[in-house]
Enzyme design. Structure first.
Site, PDB file in Angstrom:
ATOM      1  NE  ARG A 114      -4.072  -0.150   1.929  1.00 39.38           N
ATOM      2  CZ  ARG A 114      -4.067   1.195   2.206  1.00 39.38           C
ATOM      3  NH1 ARG A 114      -3.154   1.550   3.106  1.00 39.38           N
ATOM      4  NH2 ARG A 114      -4.966   1.810   1.572  1.00 39.38           N
ATOM      5  CB  CYS A 157      16.669  -4.223  -6.267  1.00 37.58           C
ATOM      6  SG  CYS A 157      17.587  -5.501  -5.630  1.00 37.58           S
ATOM      7  CD  GLU A 158      11.010  -1.883  -8.223  1.00 41.66           C
ATOM      8  OE1 GLU A 158      10.648  -0.685  -8.683  1.00 41.66           O
ATOM      9  OE2 GLU A 158      10.676  -2.951  -8.885  1.00 41.66           O
TER      10      GLU A 158
HETATM   11  N1  LLP Z   1     -16.978  -4.311  -3.023  1.00 48.95           N
HETATM   12  C1  LLP Z   1     -16.661  -3.950  -4.320  1.00 48.95           C
HETATM   13  C2  LLP Z   1     -17.236  -4.379  -5.735  1.00 48.95           C
HETATM   14  C3  LLP Z   1     -15.171  -3.549  -4.438  1.00 48.95           C
HETATM   15  O1  LLP Z   1     -14.554  -3.294  -5.503  1.00 48.95           O
HETATM   16  C4  LLP Z   1     -14.613  -3.410  -3.103  1.00 48.95           C
HETATM   17  C5  LLP Z   1     -13.194  -3.079  -3.139  1.00 48.95           C
HETATM   18  C6  LLP Z   1     -15.110  -3.504  -1.945  1.00 48.95           C
HETATM   19  C7  LLP Z   1     -16.560  -4.070  -1.881  1.00 48.95           C
HETATM   20  C8  LLP Z   1     -14.773  -3.632  -0.349  1.00 48.95           C
HETATM   21  O2  LLP Z   1     -14.265  -2.239  -0.174  1.00 48.95           O
HETATM   22  P1  LLP Z   1     -13.910  -1.767   1.113  1.00 48.95           P
HETATM   23  O3  LLP Z   1     -14.957  -1.940   1.947  1.00 48.95           O
HETATM   24  O4  LLP Z   1     -12.518  -2.682   1.620  1.00 48.95           O
HETATM   25  O5  LLP Z   1     -13.273  -0.379   1.078  1.00 48.95           O
HETATM   26  N2  LLP Z   1      -6.350  -2.338  -2.351  1.00 48.95           N
HETATM   27  C9  LLP Z   1      -6.979  -0.915  -2.035  1.00 48.95           C
HETATM   28  C10 LLP Z   1      -8.482  -1.262  -1.964  1.00 48.95           C
HETATM   29  C11 LLP Z   1      -9.179  -1.653  -3.254  1.00 48.95           C
HETATM   30  C12 LLP Z   1     -10.511  -2.016  -3.110  1.00 48.95           C
HETATM   31  C13 LLP Z   1     -10.949  -2.451  -4.200  1.00 48.95           C
HETATM   32  N3  LLP Z   1     -12.233  -2.634  -4.022  1.00 48.95           N
HETATM   33  C14 LLP Z   1      -6.235  -0.483  -0.730  1.00 48.95           C
HETATM   34  O6  LLP Z   1      -5.186  -1.196  -0.315  1.00 48.95           O
HETATM   35  O7  LLP Z   1      -6.502   0.656  -0.228  1.00 48.95           O
END
Ligand code: LLP
Length: 413
Positions: A309, A340-341
Site C-alpha cells: 500500500r 531493489c526498487e
Molecule cells: N465491493 C466491491 C465491488 C469492491 O470493489 C470493493 C473493493 C469492496 C466491496 C470492498 O471495499 P472496502 O470496504 O474494503 O473499501 N487495495 C486498495 C483497496 C481496493 C478496493 C477494491 N475494491 C487499498 O489497499 O486501499
C-alpha cells in the site's frame, strides 16, 4: 481494543508481540479476532431489525481463519473470483450468503457459482449479463442477478480506489440500466433480484454514499413503474478507517441515514477494510540503520512485496515501536525494505528512536496487506497469526524457499 501497550510492550489482545516474534519470527502479520468480530458486529447491529446482510469483501483479507471466524458470527461474503468463492466454501460458508462481484466473470466461475447456489451475481455489463444468461441456459438454471450501476459520484478518495465515476471501468451507466434490466426481466434464465453500486474505497464522508443512494433509488422507482421489482439494494463497501488522524464515518449514523431512505428494501453491504483494516498489524525488524548527510534510513526485513500500500498508493500506516521504551538513535527515519526498487518503502520521515534489532509495527495493515503481497525478488510470503485473548494461532505458515519454485520446470535439453 486489539492492539495496545501493556507494560510498554505492544500487545495483540493479551499477547505481547515480543512473544509472537519468539514463536514465529519476523516479518509477520498479526490479526485480532476480537476486533474482527467487533467491527463486523457493529455494522450488522446498526441495522436493527431491518432486513440486511453484511457481506464481508473477501479481497481485503482472505485468510481462511478470517473467513471462518466471520462465518461463525453470521457474515455473508462478497467474492470476486472462483478462488475467493472456493475459499469461502472451504471455510464452511453457505453459498446462499455470497454475492459474486467483479467485472469479468468467466464461464467456469459462473457455472460453479450457479452449481453451489450463490445468492446473487453483481453484473457489470450487458456483455457479462449475456454470458451469465448463456451459462444458466446451458445448465437449464436461473441466475439471480443485480446490475451494478455507476452513479457518477465522486467518492473523494485516492484515484486508484475510486470507482463510481463515469471514467471508471466499473458498472453500467444509469441511462443504460433500464434497457439491461428489461432484457434480464424477459429472460427465462435470469431472475432480477437487486440493484448494486460500489463507488470507491476508504471513503471518510457519508455524503457520496447518500448521493449515490438517491440516484439509485430513482432507478428503483423507474423500474417499479415498468413492473420490474427490485428486492434488495447492494450498496457495496467503501467505509473508511482511521489510518492517521483523519475523520471517519460514524457507522450508526451512516446506516441510519441509509435506512431513512430505503423503505423496506433489503440492504446488502460489502465492507472489507472496515472489518479487518484496523484488526491487523504488520511486524517487521530493523536490520540496519544507515544515515547520510540528508537522510536516515532504517532498513527493515519487511518490504513492498509484503505490504504494497505505501508504494502503490502512497498510503500512510502508523509506525509504532513494539517496545515503547526502546532508546536508540533519534531521527526522522524512512523505513525501507530489501527490494531493489527506489519505491520500496513502508513509511517515510517518521520520528522514532531506533536501534538495529528493534521490532516495529505497521498499524492498520489487516486489509489489503497480505492479500496484495507477492513473491517479488523471490521473497517467501510471510506468516499470519490470529490472536484471541491470550491464545495465538498460526493461520498461515511462512512460505519456504522450496515453495517459491516448486511449480516451475526447467527446460531439459
Ligand atoms: N465491493 C466491491 C465491488 C469492491 O470493489 C470493493 C473493493 C469492496 C466491496 C470492498 O471495499 P472496502 O470496504 O474494503 O473499501 N487495495 C486498495 C483497496 C481496493 C478496493 C477494491 N475494491 C487499498 O489497499 O486501499
Amino acid at each position: 481494543m486489539g492492539f495496545s501497550y501493556q507494560n510498554h510492550i505492544l500487545h495483540a489482545e493479551s499477547v505481547p508481540i515480543t512473544d509472537l516474534m519468539d514463536a514465529y519470527e519476523s516479518p509477520l502479520y498479526v490479526y485480532s479476532r476480537t476486533d474482527i468480530e467487533h467491527n463486523w458486529r457493529e455494522l450488522d447491529q446498526a441495522f436493527g431489525t431491518h432486513s440486511h446482510l453484511v457481506c464481508y469483501a473477501v479481497k481485503a483479507n482472505s485468510n481462511l481463519a478470517v473467513l471462518n471466524v466471520l462465518s461463525k458470527i453470521g457474515s455473508g461474503f462478497d467474492v470476486v473470483s472462483i478462488g475467493e468463492l472456493e475459499r469461502v466454501l472451504f471455510a464452511g460458508v453457505d453459498a446462499s450468503r455470497c454475492v459474486f462481484s467483479g467485472v469479468a466473470k468467466t464461464n467456469t466461475e459462473i457455472k460453479r457459482a450457479l452449481e453451489v447456489g450463490i445468492f446473487c451475481f453483481n453484473v457489470e455489463s450487458m456483455a457479462e449479463m449475456n454470458r451469465i444468461e448463456q451459462v444458466a441456459k446451458d445448465m437449464n438454471a436461473q441466475a439471480p442477478i443485480s446490475l451494478r450501476v455507476n452513479p457518477n459520484v465522486d467518492a473523494k478518495t485516492h484515484p486508484y480506489i475510486s470507482t463510481g465515476l463515469k471514467e471508471n471501468k466499473f458498472g453500467v451507466d444509469m441511462d443504460e440500466a433500464v434497457t439491461i434490466y428489461k432484457m434480464a426481466h424477459d429472460s427465462p434464465y435470469l431472475i432480477v433480484k437487486g440493484l448494486d453500486c460500489h463507488i470507491g474505497s476508504q471513503l471518510i464522508e457519508v455524503s457520496p454514499f447518500l448521493d449515490a443512494l438517491d440516484k439509485i433509488l430513482k432507478l428503483v422507482d423507474k423500474l417499479d413503474k415498468i413492473n420490474i421489482h427490485i428486492t434488495h439494494l447492494d450498496l457495496g463497501g467503501g467505509v473508511g478507517i482511521k489510518y492517521d488522524n483523519e475523520q471517519t464515518i460514524d457507522i450508526n449514523a451512516y446506516i441510519d441515514s441509509i435506512l431513512d431512505k430505503v423503505g423496506d428494501l433489503k440492504i446488502i453491504l460489502e465492507p472489507g477494510r472496515a472489518v479487518v483494516g484496523n484488526a491487523g498489524v504488520f511486524i517487521t525488524k530493523v536490520e540496519f540503520l544507515k544515515q547520510n548527510s540528508d537522510k536516515s534510513f532504517a532498513i527493515i526485513d519487511g518490504a513492498m512485496n509484503d505490504l504494497l500500500r505505501p508504494a502503490f498508493y502512497q498510503a500512510y500506516h502508523q509506525v509504532l515501536p513494539v517496545n515503547e521504551n526502546s532508546k536508540g538513535i533519534d531521527a526522522h527515519w524512512d523505513l525501507v525494505g530489501p527490494i531493489c526498487e527506489a519505491g520500496d518503502f513502508l513509511a517515510k520521515n517518521r520520528k522514532l528512536s531506533l536501534s538495529e534489532g528493534d521490532y516495529l509495527a505497521l498499524m492498520s495493515a489487516g486489509a489489503y496487506g497480505f492479500t496484495m503481497s507477492s513473491n517479488y525478488n523471490s521473497r517467501p510470503r510471510v506468516a499470519e497469526v490470529m490472536v484471541s485473548g491470550n491464545q495465538h494461532t498460526l493461520v498461515r505458515e511462512r512460505e519456504t524457499i522450496q515453495d517459491l519454485f516448486n511449480k516451475e520446470h526447467m527446460i531439459n535439453d
